[in-house]
Design a protein around this motif. Structure first.
Motif, mmCIF file in Angstrom:
data_model
loop_
_atom_site.group_PDB
_atom_site.id
_atom_site.type_symbol
_atom_site.label_atom_id
_atom_site.label_comp_id
_atom_site.label_asym_id
_atom_site.label_seq_id
_atom_site.Cartn_x
_atom_site.Cartn_y
_atom_site.Cartn_z
ATOM 1 N N ARG A 246 0.836 -1.205 0.000
ATOM 2 C CA ARG A 246 0.000 0.000 0.000
ATOM 3 C C ARG A 246 0.873 1.258 0.000
ATOM 4 N N PHE A 247 1.926 1.235 0.799
ATOM 5 C CA PHE A 247 2.823 2.392 0.843
ATOM 6 C C PHE A 247 3.522 2.596 -0.505
ATOM 7 N N ASP A 248 3.882 1.494 -1.170
ATOM 8 C CA ASP A 248 4.476 1.607 -2.508
ATOM 9 C C ASP A 248 3.493 2.275 -3.466
ATOM 10 N N TYR A 249 2.233 1.898 -3.364
ATOM 11 C CA TYR A 249 1.208 2.493 -4.228
ATOM 12 C C TYR A 249 1.068 3.986 -3.934
ATOM 13 N N ALA A 250 1.053 4.357 -2.653
ATOM 14 C CA ALA A 250 0.951 5.772 -2.273
ATOM 15 C C ALA A 250 2.139 6.563 -2.814
ATOM 16 N N GLN A 251 3.311 5.953 -2.782
ATOM 17 C CA GLN A 251 4.507 6.624 -3.310
ATOM 18 C C GLN A 251 4.383 6.857 -4.814
ATOM 19 N N LYS A 252 3.865 5.876 -5.535
ATOM 20 C CA LYS A 252 3.738 5.997 -6.992
ATOM 21 C C LYS A 252 2.760 7.100 -7.380
ATOM 22 N N ILE A 253 1.612 7.169 -6.723
ATOM 23 C CA ILE A 253 0.587 8.130 -7.153
ATOM 24 C C ILE A 253 0.847 9.542 -6.634
ATOM 25 N N THR A 254 1.842 9.700 -5.748
ATOM 26 C CA THR A 254 2.208 11.046 -5.306
ATOM 27 C C THR A 254 3.560 11.465 -5.872
ATOM 28 N N ALA A 255 4.070 10.722 -6.850
ATOM 29 C CA ALA A 255 5.322 11.105 -7.513
ATOM 30 C C ALA A 255 5.128 12.439 -8.221
ATOM 31 N N ALA A 256 6.218 13.161 -8.420
ATOM 32 C CA ALA A 256 6.148 14.514 -8.970
ATOM 33 C C ALA A 256 5.426 14.571 -10.301
ATOM 34 N N ASP A 257 5.617 13.533 -11.139
ATOM 35 C CA ASP A 257 5.005 13.562 -12.468
ATOM 36 C C ASP A 257 3.536 13.148 -12.462
ATOM 37 N N ARG A 258 3.012 12.775 -11.270
ATOM 38 C CA ARG A 258 1.601 12.366 -11.189
ATOM 39 C C ARG A 258 0.807 13.170 -10.178
ATOM 40 N N ILE A 259 1.463 14.107 -9.496
ATOM 41 C CA ILE A 259 0.789 14.830 -8.414
ATOM 42 C C ILE A 259 -0.426 15.604 -8.910
ATOM 43 N N GLY A 260 -0.400 16.020 -10.173
ATOM 44 C CA GLY A 260 -1.530 16.755 -10.720
ATOM 45 C C GLY A 260 -2.783 15.913 -10.873
ATOM 46 N N GLU A 261 -2.628 14.577 -10.878
ATOM 47 C CA GLU A 261 -3.767 13.673 -11.023
ATOM 48 C C GLU A 261 -4.432 13.342 -9.688
ATOM 49 N N LEU A 262 -3.810 13.741 -8.582
ATOM 50 C CA LEU A 262 -4.238 13.255 -7.272
ATOM 51 C C LEU A 262 -5.664 13.682 -6.927
ATOM 52 N N GLY A 263 -6.014 14.930 -7.246
ATOM 53 C CA GLY A 263 -7.368 15.403 -6.935
ATOM 54 C C GLY A 263 -8.432 14.580 -7.631
ATOM 55 N N ASP A 264 -8.220 14.300 -8.925
ATOM 56 C CA ASP A 264 -9.172 13.491 -9.682
ATOM 57 C C ASP A 264 -9.225 12.070 -9.140
ATOM 58 N N LEU A 265 -8.074 11.556 -8.724
ATOM 59 C CA LEU A 265 -8.025 10.191 -8.213
ATOM 60 C C LEU A 265 -8.813 10.065 -6.906
ATOM 61 N N LEU A 266 -8.649 11.028 -6.021
ATOM 62 C CA LEU A 266 -9.396 10.994 -4.762
ATOM 63 C C LEU A 266 -10.897 11.135 -5.006
ATOM 64 N N GLU A 267 -11.259 11.935 -5.999
ATOM 65 C CA GLU A 267 -12.678 12.057 -6.351
ATOM 66 C C GLU A 267 -13.214 10.715 -6.847
ATOM 67 N N LEU A 268 -12.406 9.999 -7.621
ATOM 68 C CA LEU A 268 -12.790 8.678 -8.101
ATOM 69 C C LEU A 268 -12.950 7.708 -6.936
ATOM 70 N N TRP A 269 -12.046 7.784 -5.979
ATOM 71 C CA TRP A 269 -12.144 6.931 -4.792
ATOM 72 C C TRP A 269 -13.423 7.206 -4.015
ATOM 73 N N LEU A 270 -13.755 8.480 -3.863
ATOM 74 C CA LEU A 270 -14.976 8.828 -3.126
ATOM 75 C C LEU A 270 -16.212 8.228 -3.789
ATOM 76 N N LEU A 271 -16.271 8.308 -5.105
ATOM 77 C CA LEU A 271 -17.420 7.754 -5.819
ATOM 78 C C LEU A 271 -17.462 6.231 -5.674
ATOM 79 N N LEU A 332 -1.570 10.352 2.035
ATOM 80 C CA LEU A 332 -1.973 9.092 1.399
ATOM 81 C C LEU A 332 -1.528 7.881 2.198
ATOM 82 N N GLU A 333 -0.361 7.951 2.843
ATOM 83 C CA GLU A 333 0.094 6.827 3.657
ATOM 84 C C GLU A 333 -0.814 6.632 4.867
ATOM 85 N N VAL A 334 -1.258 7.733 5.463
ATOM 86 C CA VAL A 334 -2.217 7.624 6.568
ATOM 87 C C VAL A 334 -3.512 6.983 6.067
ATOM 88 N N LEU A 335 -3.954 7.404 4.880
ATOM 89 C CA LEU A 335 -5.167 6.816 4.306
ATOM 90 C C LEU A 335 -4.977 5.328 4.042
#
Length: 344
Positions: A246-271, A332-335
């Motif tokens: 899980r921590f590896d996954y959190a590291q991947k989705i918060t990498a510098a080249d993907r940080i702009g996608e994080l808001g959309d990803l969390l919205e997807l998780w909420l749905l 994300l790691e706390v989540l």
């Protein structure tokens, strides 16, 4: 921004009639405020409405007696420049893809430009999408412009929630709230305005969850629905992973080249977790991700509704922490620690 062809005079926005009516009345009375705040969930048309207001303020097409004179003509050179993002008097200030915040240097540049004469139109218009990304220094710097605005300057900010901005900023803007659309509104707009086949429009309007901007992007980007499904399949597997995975996954989705996608990803998780909550309470007809119903039902059978409800709260807490400038990876790691564990 959509490249959908605009042919008729008007605001050409699906829904949001109340906000448009307020702006039309202000235009008719020549009482446009120096600053507006458009509030509503992501991808429901806040930035589009800001651009339509900019078009109306800069339109050189002249009034049409057959329609409201407080509408952009959409055909004059000024309207077309605003639509295509190259009008010299319309300035977009937003977070750079590789940055976490809108920086004070960007707001200082706004101030410098606002003090200059307009290039072509009657107004200098500054649009700040997702203004919640201003860091504290940038937000305080913006206050000077709000307190002492130039007479020809109009500022238009957008945020998901007004509480994400400083109270001192909120007190100096006129707030307009935009609401989610119905699936019927979105489906009809896709069929009539974008010539989408009824079956595809039905699926996209359900997945859009009230967000017209999301629906438009989904029909214009062939890969978007495939990427969404891939993200959801990864999300569905998270409860089966170890803490290290899980921590590896959190590291991947918060990498510098993907940080702009994080808001959309969390919205997807909420749905997704909202759908799990509905499925666990036998409200299957209300789920958004209808094309993944079988997987949702399988997981909901193993998941008490109280767990789904708590997970939704945890995701909201993580999103709020990130919006308040907590390090995204830590949030994300706390989540990841708070996510339930079960076998698919």
């Amino acid at each position: 921004m959509s490249t959908h062809e605009i042919s008729a005079r008007g605001w050409n926005i699906v829904g949001h009639e109340h906000a448009i009516d307020i702006l039309r009345r202000a235009l008719a009375a020549q009482q446009i405020r120096h600053a507006y705040l458009l509030v509503g969930p992501p991808r429901i048309g806040k930035t589009l409405l800001a651009r339509r207001l900019a078009q109306t303020l800069l339109c050189t097409g002249g009034p049409d007696p057959a329609v409201s004179p407080q509408d952009p003509c959409n055909t004059c050179l000024a309207c077309r420049k605003v639509l295509h993002g190259n009008h010299p008097d319309v300035h977009i200030i937003e977070k750079a893809p590789d940055k976490q915040f809108i920086l004070i240097e960007q707001i200082r540049e706004l101030q410098n430009r606002s003090a200059r004469r307009t290039m072509e139109g009657r107004r200098n218009i500054f649009i700040i999408p997702d203004a919640q990304y201003m860091n504290l220094q940038a937000a305080n710097c913006l206050l000077k412009t709000l307190e002492e605005p130039e007479p020809d300057v109009v500022l238009i900010l957008t945020v998901p929630e007004p509480g994400l901005l400083l109270p001192t900023i909120l007190s100096r803007v006129q707030m307009l709230s935009l609401q989610l659309l119905t699936a019927t509104q979105i489906k009809q707009a896709l069929i009539e305005g974008w010539q989408v086949e009824a079956e595809h429009a039905e699926l996209v309007s359900a997945l859009a969850a009230g967000r017209m901007g999301w629906a438009i992007q989904a029909i214009e980007d062939d890969e978007m629905l495939d990427e969404r499904r891939e993200h959801l399949e990864q999300l569905a597997m998270l409860p089966t992973l170890s803490r290290v995975e899980r921590f590896d996954y959190a590291q991947k989705i918060t990498a510098a080249d993907r940080i702009g996608e994080l808001g959309d990803l969390l919205e997807l998780w909420l749905l997704w977790w909202r759908d799990l909550l509905l499925a666990s309470n036998n409200c299957v007809d209300l789920i958004v991700n209808a094309d993944m119903r079988d997987l949702l039902m399988k997981q909901a059978a193993k998941l008490p509704s109280t767990v789904a409800e708590q997970t939704i709260k945890n995701i909201l807490k993580a999103r709020e922490a990130i919006e308040q400038n907590v390090n995204p990876r830590i949030a994300l790691e706390v989540l990841m620690l708070d996510l339930p564990a079960f076998n698919v």
